[in-house]
Structure formats: C-alpha cells, structure tokens
Design an enzyme around this catalytic site. Sequence first.
Site, PDB file in Angstrom:
ATOM      1  N   ALA A   1      49.329  57.990  23.434  1.00 40.75           N
ATOM      2  CA  ALA A   1      49.919  59.430  23.865  1.00 40.75           C
ATOM      3  C   ALA A   1      48.502  60.240  23.796  1.00 40.75           C
ATOM      4  O   ALA A   1      47.787  60.554  22.717  1.00 40.75           O
ATOM      5  CB  ALA A   1      50.918  59.897  22.942  1.00 40.75           C
TER       6      ALA A   1
ATOM      7  N   THR B   1      47.602  64.208  23.569  1.00 45.48           N
ATOM      8  CA  THR B   1      48.267  65.629  23.442  1.00 45.48           C
ATOM      9  C   THR B   1      47.629  66.608  23.984  1.00 45.48           C
ATOM     10  O   THR B   1      46.603  67.126  23.848  1.00 45.48           O
ATOM     11  CB  THR B   1      48.040  65.884  21.956  1.00 45.48           C
ATOM     12  OG1 THR B   1      46.897  66.081  21.318  1.00 45.48           O
ATOM     13  CG2 THR B   1      48.754  64.757  20.999  1.00 45.48           C
TER      14      THR B   1
ATOM     15  N   VAL C   1      47.328  57.779  19.209  1.00 46.87           N
ATOM     16  CA  VAL C   1      47.332  59.099  19.906  1.00 46.87           C
ATOM     17  C   VAL C   1      45.775  59.509  20.174  1.00 46.87           C
ATOM     18  O   VAL C   1      45.043  59.402  19.271  1.00 46.87           O
ATOM     19  CB  VAL C   1      48.048  60.053  18.820  1.00 46.87           C
ATOM     20  CG1 VAL C   1      48.025  61.461  19.240  1.00 46.87           C
ATOM     21  CG2 VAL C   1      49.585  59.621  18.613  1.00 46.87           C
ATOM     22  N   LYS C   2      45.927  60.253  21.220  1.00 46.80           N
ATOM     23  CA  LYS C   2      44.359  61.131  21.174  1.00 46.80           C
ATOM     24  C   LYS C   2      44.938  62.405  21.297  1.00 46.80           C
ATOM     25  O   LYS C   2      45.700  63.077  21.819  1.00 46.80           O
ATOM     26  CB  LYS C   2      43.909  60.712  22.872  1.00 46.80           C
ATOM     27  CG  LYS C   2      42.765  61.744  23.346  1.00 46.80           C
ATOM     28  CD  LYS C   2      42.504  60.757  24.492  1.00 46.80           C
ATOM     29  CE  LYS C   2      41.542  62.101  25.473  1.00 46.80           C
ATOM     30  NZ  LYS C   2      40.922  61.219  26.536  1.00 46.80           N
ATOM     31  N   THR C   3      43.951  63.163  20.575  1.00 50.13           N
ATOM     32  CA  THR C   3      44.214  64.669  20.327  1.00 50.13           C
ATOM     33  C   THR C   3      42.823  65.334  20.362  1.00 50.13           C
ATOM     34  O   THR C   3      41.605  64.570  20.587  1.00 50.13           O
ATOM     35  CB  THR C   3      44.889  64.965  19.240  1.00 50.13           C
ATOM     36  OG1 THR C   3      45.437  66.276  19.099  1.00 50.13           O
ATOM     37  CG2 THR C   3      44.213  64.831  17.890  1.00 50.13           C
TER      38      THR C   3
END
Length: 261
Positions: free
Chosen positions: A141, A143, A171-173
Amino acid sequence: MEWGLQNRLSRIIQPSTGRTVMLAVDHGYFLGPTTGLENPRRTITPLLPYADSIMLTRGVLRTSVDPDKNIPVILRVSGGTSILKELSNEVITTSIQEAIRLNVAAVTCSIFVGGEYEKQSLANLAKLVDEATPYGIPVLAVTAVGKEMARDARYLSLSCRIAAELGAHFVKTYFCEEFEKVVGSCPVSVVIAGGKKTPEKEALQLAYNSVTQGAVGVDMGRNIFQSEDPVAMIQAVRAIVHQKATVDQAFDLFQTKKSKR
Ligand code: R5P
C-alpha cells in the site's frame, strides 16, 4: 505466512540484510513523461543491476524491461487519474490475472487517507488484498499524501495503520519527524518514498534516517533517476540500506562512482 507469499516477499526484502532497495519508476501513471522517465528503457536498464526490485506499470514493464532481466516486479495496479484532475479518484486498473501472467513479486495501489475519494481508495486496497492473497501475491500500500495534508507522524501513522489493518503486507510512506512512531504503530514492514528531487547528500541522509529509524528500506524514484548520475546514486543508496554505510561514506561512494563514468 503462506509459502508463496513469503517467497515473493523474500525476493523483495533481502533475507541476508532484512532490507530492500526498490526502484520506483511508476510515476508516469499519473504524471506522464516526467523528467528522467521520458524514455523509460534508457533510464531503467543501467539501474537494474543495483535494484532489488522495480515498481512500475504493466505498460512500462512490457515495453521497457526485457523479461530475461529477472528483476522482481512490484506492479502498480491503481490509476485512472492524472495531475489535471483529482488524484484520489483512483480505481484498480490491472487485473490479478494480468499480474500473475506478468509473474510479479507484488502488486501495489495507493490510498488517499483524508482525500476526497478516501473510501474508494481504501476499498481498492481491501479488494486488491482479497484478490491477490489467494495467489500468494503480496500487496504494497502506498500512502499518498494530498497537498492539503501534513506529512507528520500523526497523519502518516494513521495512513500506515489503516493500510495494514486492511491487509497490506507492506507499506510505503514518507519519512517524517518522529518516524519511529509511524513504524512502531504499523504491524507490517515500512519502506519510504524518496519524494521530490533534492541534492544527493540530502537524499542519502533521508535514506539513512529512514533505515536507522525502522524502515526496511527505500522505494526511491526521482532522487535516483533525476540524479546527475543515477547509477552512482543507486549504488550509494544501496551502501546505506544494505551495508550500513554512513551518509558521508555513501556520498563519497557517489562521488567516486560519478567521477569514474
Ligand atoms: C507515487 O505515487 C509513486 O508511487 C512513486 O513511486 C513514489 O512517489 C516514489 O517515488 P519518489 O521516490 O520519486 O517519491
């Protein structure tokens, strides 16, 4: 975790270091021919030997990466918007059958927490997890942060946690102040995006701060492919992520590699 899913994840996050250098070149899906990616093949090819995986759309994969390169692929499967319109209005653009046909290591879509189409983007992620998991395909995902959102620990913790709760496998943020709080409240691995192009040493500092504060690696795009020497830059990023280099050591490496080319 199921074997196939674990196997695919271990092609991305290297078991030898527990870390990863992902090369993000998916920007064209909403930006078109952005600087540095006007000719994707020319940009991508020399970087492949130094990337653990590559994040891109099926169109660029088919046209610009030869199948015998055997680079693990993180397939961008959300889109349907452009910078001329509301970016949060994404749909899933690529089927799971296509992802399987392309032999991907993972699929990825963006979520826009707080965005105009927040609910739609979160539903995209949940549906993608439902569709990909039975085939052992992990979901990343991303963000996405709208212009009106603050890139702070409170907001990014909210986004990352929601992504994990909906079933994202990683997750990539963005990096932020108090980044440990973001990582500490997210039950799956976190990688950071590089963001807009900055001077090389600043980008290396960002990579260093991220991995020393809990990220498993970087999914970096513009700070590599828009660098004055992308091949030198990705090697410097690798030194930080996989070899525990300091920022000064990595920057020296960048300058040495650059001067030899
Ligand atoms: C943005 O949505 C794309 O997924 C990019 O892959 C992402 O922003 C990472 O690239 P950059 O390091 O250029 O920010």
